[in-house]
Each structure stands twice: as structure tokens, then as C-alpha cells.
Write an enzyme that holds these catalytic residues in place. Structure first.
Site, PDB file in Angstrom:
ATOM      1  CG  PHE A 130      -1.372   1.196   1.081  1.00 41.42           C
ATOM      2  CD1 PHE A 130      -2.921   1.342   0.719  1.00 41.42           C
ATOM      3  CD2 PHE A 130      -1.371   2.116   2.531  1.00 41.42           C
ATOM      4  CE1 PHE A 130      -3.963   2.344   1.617  1.00 41.42           C
ATOM      5  CE2 PHE A 130      -2.126   3.372   2.780  1.00 41.42           C
ATOM      6  CZ  PHE A 130      -3.645   3.299   2.104  1.00 41.42           C
ATOM      7  CG  LEU A 132      -1.409   7.326   1.491  1.00 43.59           C
ATOM      8  CD1 LEU A 132      -2.823   8.082   0.258  1.00 43.59           C
ATOM      9  CD2 LEU A 132      -2.330   7.403   2.487  1.00 43.59           C
ATOM     10  CD  GLN A 346      11.831  -0.194  35.044  1.00 44.83           C
ATOM     11  OE1 GLN A 346      12.666  -0.163  33.845  1.00 44.83           O
ATOM     12  NE2 GLN A 346      12.653   0.152  36.129  1.00 44.83           N
ATOM     13  CD  GLU A 373      -2.418   0.732   8.781  1.00 47.82           C
ATOM     14  OE1 GLU A 373      -3.826   0.859   8.831  1.00 47.82           O
ATOM     15  OE2 GLU A 373      -1.871  -0.347   8.315  1.00 47.82           O
ATOM     16  CD  GLU A 377       1.595  12.820  17.890  1.00 38.92           C
ATOM     17  OE1 GLU A 377       1.779  11.923  17.842  1.00 38.92           O
ATOM     18  OE2 GLU A 377       2.444  13.021  19.143  1.00 38.92           O
TER      19      GLU A 377
HETATM   20  C1  LIG Z   1       7.853   0.874   9.959  1.00 38.30           C
HETATM   21  C2  LIG Z   1       6.595   2.021   9.069  1.00 38.30           C
HETATM   22  C3  LIG Z   1       5.842   1.295   8.003  1.00 38.30           C
HETATM   23  C4  LIG Z   1       5.118   2.282   7.435  1.00 38.30           C
HETATM   24  N1  LIG Z   1       4.281   1.849   5.978  1.00 38.30           N
HETATM   25  C5  LIG Z   1       3.248   2.448   5.171  1.00 38.30           C
HETATM   26  C6  LIG Z   1       3.359   1.558   3.755  1.00 38.30           C
HETATM   27  O1  LIG Z   1       3.212   0.397   4.185  1.00 38.30           O
HETATM   28  N2  LIG Z   1       2.840   2.554   3.694  1.00 38.30           N
HETATM   29  C7  LIG Z   1       1.986   4.138   3.606  1.00 38.30           C
HETATM   30  O2  LIG Z   1       2.057   4.337   2.827  1.00 38.30           O
HETATM   31  N3  LIG Z   1       2.837   4.387   4.060  1.00 38.30           N
HETATM   32  C8  LIG Z   1       3.228   3.509   5.183  1.00 38.30           C
HETATM   33  N4  LIG Z   1       4.860   4.131   6.387  1.00 38.30           N
HETATM   34  C9  LIG Z   1       4.634   5.828   6.849  1.00 38.30           C
HETATM   35  C10 LIG Z   1       3.634   6.273   8.030  1.00 38.30           C
HETATM   36  O3  LIG Z   1       2.109   6.303   7.838  1.00 38.30           O
HETATM   37  C11 LIG Z   1       4.374   7.894   8.278  1.00 38.30           C
HETATM   38  O4  LIG Z   1       5.347   7.439   8.992  1.00 38.30           O
HETATM   39  C12 LIG Z   1       3.091   8.636   9.331  1.00 38.30           C
HETATM   40  O5  LIG Z   1       2.030   9.169   8.580  1.00 38.30           O
HETATM   41  C13 LIG Z   1       4.395   9.955   9.786  1.00 38.30           C
HETATM   42  O6  LIG Z   1       4.213   9.919   8.669  1.00 38.30           O
HETATM   43  P1  LIG Z   1       5.951  11.279   8.950  1.00 38.30           P
HETATM   44  O7  LIG Z   1       6.826   9.727   8.683  1.00 38.30           O
HETATM   45  O8  LIG Z   1       6.337  11.722   7.218  1.00 38.30           O
HETATM   46  O9  LIG Z   1       5.853  11.998   9.470  1.00 38.30           O
HETATM   47  P2  LIG Z   1       5.404  13.530  10.086  1.00 38.30           P
HETATM   48  O10 LIG Z   1       4.257  13.673   8.997  1.00 38.30           O
HETATM   49  O11 LIG Z   1       6.820  14.619   9.316  1.00 38.30           O
HETATM   50  O12 LIG Z   1       4.908  13.765  11.065  1.00 38.30           O
HETATM   51  C14 LIG Z   1       6.235  13.852  12.508  1.00 38.30           C
HETATM   52  C15 LIG Z   1       5.622  13.744  13.620  1.00 38.30           C
HETATM   53  O13 LIG Z   1       5.002  14.518  13.851  1.00 38.30           O
HETATM   54  C16 LIG Z   1       4.015  14.697  14.984  1.00 38.30           C
HETATM   55  N5  LIG Z   1       2.453  15.325  14.063  1.00 38.30           N
HETATM   56  C17 LIG Z   1       1.848  14.723  13.210  1.00 38.30           C
HETATM   57  N6  LIG Z   1       1.012  15.674  12.977  1.00 38.30           N
HETATM   58  C18 LIG Z   1       1.395  16.168  13.603  1.00 38.30           C
HETATM   59  C19 LIG Z   1       0.105  17.809  13.952  1.00 38.30           C
HETATM   60  N7  LIG Z   1      -0.637  17.670  13.189  1.00 38.30           N
HETATM   61  N8  LIG Z   1       0.348  19.132  14.927  1.00 38.30           N
HETATM   62  C20 LIG Z   1       1.628  17.723  16.142  1.00 38.30           C
HETATM   63  N9  LIG Z   1       2.335  17.339  15.926  1.00 38.30           N
HETATM   64  C21 LIG Z   1       1.693  16.213  14.853  1.00 38.30           C
HETATM   65  C22 LIG Z   1       2.818  13.105  15.643  1.00 38.30           C
HETATM   66  O14 LIG Z   1       4.689  13.110  16.091  1.00 38.30           O
HETATM   67  C23 LIG Z   1       4.440  12.404  13.683  1.00 38.30           C
HETATM   68  O15 LIG Z   1       4.790  11.444  14.614  1.00 38.30           O
HETATM   69  C24 LIG Z   1       5.744   3.631   7.306  1.00 38.30           C
HETATM   70  C25 LIG Z   1       6.204   4.428   8.792  1.00 38.30           C
HETATM   71  C26 LIG Z   1       6.609   3.328   9.362  1.00 38.30           C
HETATM   72  C27 LIG Z   1       7.842   3.594  10.576  1.00 38.30           C
END
Ligand SMILES: Cc1cc2nc3c(=O)[nH]c(=O)nc-3n(C[C@H](O)[C@H](O)[C@H](O)COP(=O)(O)OP(=O)(O)OC[C@H]3O[C@@H](n4cnc5c(N)ncnc54)[C@H](O)[C@@H]3O)c2cc1C
Length: 396
Positions: A130, A132, A346, A373, A377
Site C-alpha cells: 500500500f 500512500l 521493567q 497509519e 497526534e
Molecule cells: C515501520 C513503518 C511502516 C510504514 N508502512 C507504510 C506503508 O506500508 N505505506 C505507507 O503509505 N506508509 C507507511 N508508513 C508511513 C507512515 O504512515 C508515516 O511514517 C506516518 O504517517 C507519519 O508520517 P512521517 O513519517 O512523514 O512523519 P511526519 O508527518 O513528519 O510527522 C512527524 C510527527 O509529527 C507529529 N505530528 C503529526 N501531525 C501533527 C500535528 N498536526 N500536530 C502536532 N504534531 C503532529 C507526530 O508525532 C508525527 O509522528 C510506514 C511507516 C513506518 C515507520
């Protein structure tokens, strides 16, 4: 201890209880964690094994296409993930990705798309993904930039996806790309996104980078450069991709909660056994009230998470909208599982952080569930948005 006592909750039907019991038994015999160093090979083998044993039929919807039921059965998916997670994190991952990667096809695919992909997914003969997230569009997913432009009777994709589970081993990817104006500043926004099926090996599609994480599983950054797909590869209508993605996530977000629940239950099992066996100050660790309070809190967190998880799953299976309930389940279950597992580490003392210990591996497994997913937050924002909409004057 009756580890299946909660299966008599009113959320479940007989078939769910049977599935949970049988899978728990099967997993105890057939699954072994930790897996070897080659995570790709381990994952491929698990998909084949889960397919052969018939469990992947529960990951897809449509009995004429190899599924166990006519539509996606959210409770079955959740119970399967809970049971698998309790035994082996990578087995849960393999099951979950077959469902998430093919979910858009189960929910919105044409007969031709279902016929071509779902049966192979259910048999473990094709691995799904998937796609996205993008480097600049994770939490802010409507900012995605991967583009698809019309080209004769097909579409041409250009751009990148990252953090894609099964990236590098999948046989096909459900890819979300911008096909029109999003309605927001600079063309971004939830409108104008469409979903496509891209087979591995399609010219112009490549794995740009493999990514390693603390709980190893196949993960990659994908690149599309003039990647052409036929018009019949679009899932749902043009411009409906965001809706397709969110409906898929409404099912699988709840199942992330169920996986967290499985990890937490395993941590509690390990903690109970260890606390009763570990001699300390002339007694056992379990004889101390501080330990008892910790165990009681862990069990309470687990039951609260289970109630929210299976409420969301049951509601979705009744055909009700569950955006808020799925977000509550994911938020509560993943956050509390992290606390439960940390509590188990722990209780194990030094052993809790020793490589190869079950609680050490659970500690690594649980972390990403609070991020993917939709990070916690993001779940809070979804819940608040739904609450405020409900409370608006005039709202039903
Ligand atoms: C192991 C793993 C597997 C994954 N598998 C898939 C997959 O199969 N397909 C796919 O499409 N994606 C996948 N993802 C991506 C995942 O969905 C994203 O990492 C996630 O949506 C967060 O996006 P980002 O990493 O860009 O973090 P960012 O968007 O940069 O966010 C960083 C942090 O900011 C904080 N934050 C976010 N929004 C807000 C807000 N409005 N206000 C304050 N704080 C906020 C949260 O703590 C967040 O963790 C995977 C990620 C991981 C780590």
C-alpha cells in the site's frame, strides 16, 4: 488462566471465536520468533505459509475471489492480527500487509481487478503493498505530489513513495497519485487523488532505497519515472483516491489496534510468568504490592484497549461509519501497549533489554505502531474533528 475468556464478549459471532481459537493454536505450533537475518525471505515464507494454511482468506473480502467472507470482516482481521502478534510480530506484519495492500481492491475494485489479484493474495501467491506516504507527505497525506497524467488510454506516473512496507518484495503496489487539482493552495489537497495498481517490474518503477528499522521488516522508498499503466489499473473513480485510502485505513487502523493488543497480551503473559518465578528478598517478585499494582494496571490497560478495538471492528461490520471509533481504538491501544510492554521490560530487569528476550523484541515491535497509519497526534485530531462536527449547532 483462560486466555480466551474475552471471546465471549457480545462483539463476536461463533465464526470469530472459532477463528481466534484455531489460529492461536496453529500459531503456537507453527510460528517461531525470532526469524533469521534475511527478513525478505522470512516474510515471503510467512506469506506462503499463512496462505497455504488458509488464514489469508480472512485478509481479503469476497468469497468468489478466495476470501473467507463476502465482504471484509473487520472482526476476523482484528482477531487474526491479535493472535498472530501474540506469537510472532513478522507473521502479523505479513498477514496485515496482504490485507492493507489489497484492501482498496476488496473495497473498490472492479470484478476484473478482484479476479486478477485477490485470489492470489488469499493463497499467499502474490504479495501486496500500500503506497500512500511520500517524503513530504506523511501525516499531511493530502499534500502528496506523486503525479499521474493521462496518456492516451492509460496513465503515466512520476514521483516517489516512501516507508512502503513490503517494498522490494511485493508483487503489486496500490499507489495513490495526483491526477488533478487538490482544491488547496498550490494544487494540494484531498481532491484530485486517484488510486492505481502497479505491478512490480512495470517499466519506470524501481526500488530507490531499502530502509532498515528497529523491528526489521521489508520497507522501501519507491520511484516512478514515466511509469505507464493501463486505464483499467485505476481503483475506483478518478479523483476518488483519498476516499479509497481513508476507507481502507478505517478497516486497517482498527487492526493496528488489534496487533498492539496482541503484543501487549504477550507482554502481560511474560510478565506474569516472570514475576511469579523470580526469587527476590526471600519471596518472589510477584509477592510485592508494587509488582501487583503494575500487573493490575497492565491488565486494565489491555481490557480497555480491547473494548475500544472490538467496538470499532463490530461497528464497521454493522456498516456504520467508524472514523472516530477506529481512531480512538488505534490511539488507545497503541499508546497503552507501549506502556504495558515497557512495564514488562521493567519487571524483567536487565533481562528485559537483553537481545533475544521476548519482551525486548516486543519493545522494538510496538514502537512504529504509534506512528504508522496516522501517528497518535493525527488520531487525536481526527477524534476532535469528529467531536466538534457532532457538536455543531444543528448537527444530528
Ligand atoms: C515501520 C513503518 C511502516 C510504514 N508502512 C507504510 C506503508 O506500508 N505505506 C505507507 O503509505 N506508509 C507507511 N508508513 C508511513 C507512515 O504512515 C508515516 O511514517 C506516518 O504517517 C507519519 O508520517 P512521517 O513519517 O512523514 O512523519 P511526519 O508527518 O513528519 O510527522 C512527524 C510527527 O509529527 C507529529 N505530528 C503529526 N501531525 C501533527 C500535528 N498536526 N500536530 C502536532 N504534531 C503532529 C507526530 O508525532 C508525527 O509522528 C510506514 C511507516 C513506518 C515507520
Amino acid at each position: 488462566m483462560n486466555r480466551h475468556a474475552y471471546l465471549d464478549w457480545p462483539f463476536f459471532e461463533e465464526r470469530h471465536v472459532a477463528l481466534a481459537r484455531e489460529l492461536d493454536c496453529w500459531a503456537a505450533i507453527h510460528l517461531h520468533d525470532p526469524h533469521g537475518k534475511d527478513v525478505d525471505a522470512a516474510c515471503r515464507a510467512l506469506v506462503a505459509q499463512l496462505g497455504e494454511a488458509g488464514w489469508l482468506r480472512h485478509a481479503v473480502g469476497g468469497s468468489e475471489y478466495g476470501g473467507a467472507a463476502d465482504t471484509i470482516d473487520t472482526r476476523a482481521i482484528c482477531l487474526a492480527r491479535e493472535m498472530l502478534a501474540r506469537h510472532a510480530g513478522l507473521a502479523d506484519f505479513a498477514f496485515a500487509m496482504q490485507g492493507l495492500g489489497s484492501g482498496a481492491i476488496s473495497l473498490f475494485g472492479t470484478r476484473e481487478q478482484k479476479g486478477r489479484y485477490l485470489a492470489r493474495v488469499a493463497q499467499g501467491a502474490a504479495i501486496a503493498a500500500f503506497a500512500l506516504s511520500e517524503p513530504q507527505a506523511g501525516s499531511d497525506v493530502a499534500a502528496l505530489q506523486c503525479a499521474a497524467r493521462r496518456d492516451g488510454d492509460g496513465w503515466v506516473l512520476d514521483g516517489e513513495k516512501t516507508w512502503i512496507s513490503n517494498g522490494g518484495i511485493a508483487d503489486f503496489y496500490v499507489v495513490f497519485a495526483r491526477t488533478g487539482d487538490g482544491g488547496g493552495e498550490g494544487g494540494r489537497g484531498a481532491r484530485g487523488i486517484s488510486a492505481f495498481i502497479v505491478d512490480a517490474g512495470t517499466p519506470g518503477f524501481e526500488i530507490a532505497e531499502r530502509i532498515e528499522v528497529i523491528a526489521p521488516h521489508p520497507l522501501a522508498r519507491l520511484r516512478f519515472t514515466g511509469c505507464r499503466v493501463g486505464a483499467e489499473r485505476m481503483i475506483g473513480e478518478e479523483g476518488q483516491g483519498f476516499k479509497v485510502a481513508m476507507a481502507t485505513l478505517d478497516v486497517f487502523r482498527t487492526s493496528v489496534a488489534a496487533a498492539a493488543l496482541g503484543f501487549a497480551r504477550r507482554a502481560l503473559d511474560e510478565a506474569l510468568a516472570h514475576a511469579q518465578a523470580r526469587p527476590m528478598f526471600g519471596k518472589t517478585l510477584a509477592d510485592f504490592q508494587l509488582t501487583q499494582a503494575r500487573l493490575a494496571q497492565m491488565a486494565t490497560d489491555i481490557d480497555a484497549a480491547a473494548l475500544l478495538t472490538y467496538r470499532a471492528a463490530w461497528m464497521r461490520d454493522q456498516g456504520r461509519r467508524v472514523t472516530k471509533e477506529a481512531a480512538m481504538a488505534k490511539l488507545a491501544a497503541t499508546e497503552s501497549a507501549q506502556r504495558v510492554i515497557d512495564g514488562a521490560v521493567q519487571l524483567f530487569g536487565g533481562l528485559g533489554v537483553a537481545s533475544g528476550q521476548v519482551v525486548e523484541s516486543l519493545y522494538r515491535e510496538i514502537r512504529a505502531l504509534r506512528i504508522y497509519e496516522g501517528a497518535s497526534e493525527v488520531q487525536l485530531l481526527i477524534i476532535a474533528r469528529e467531536l466538534l462536527a457532532d457538536a455543531r449547532p444543528g448537527a444530528a
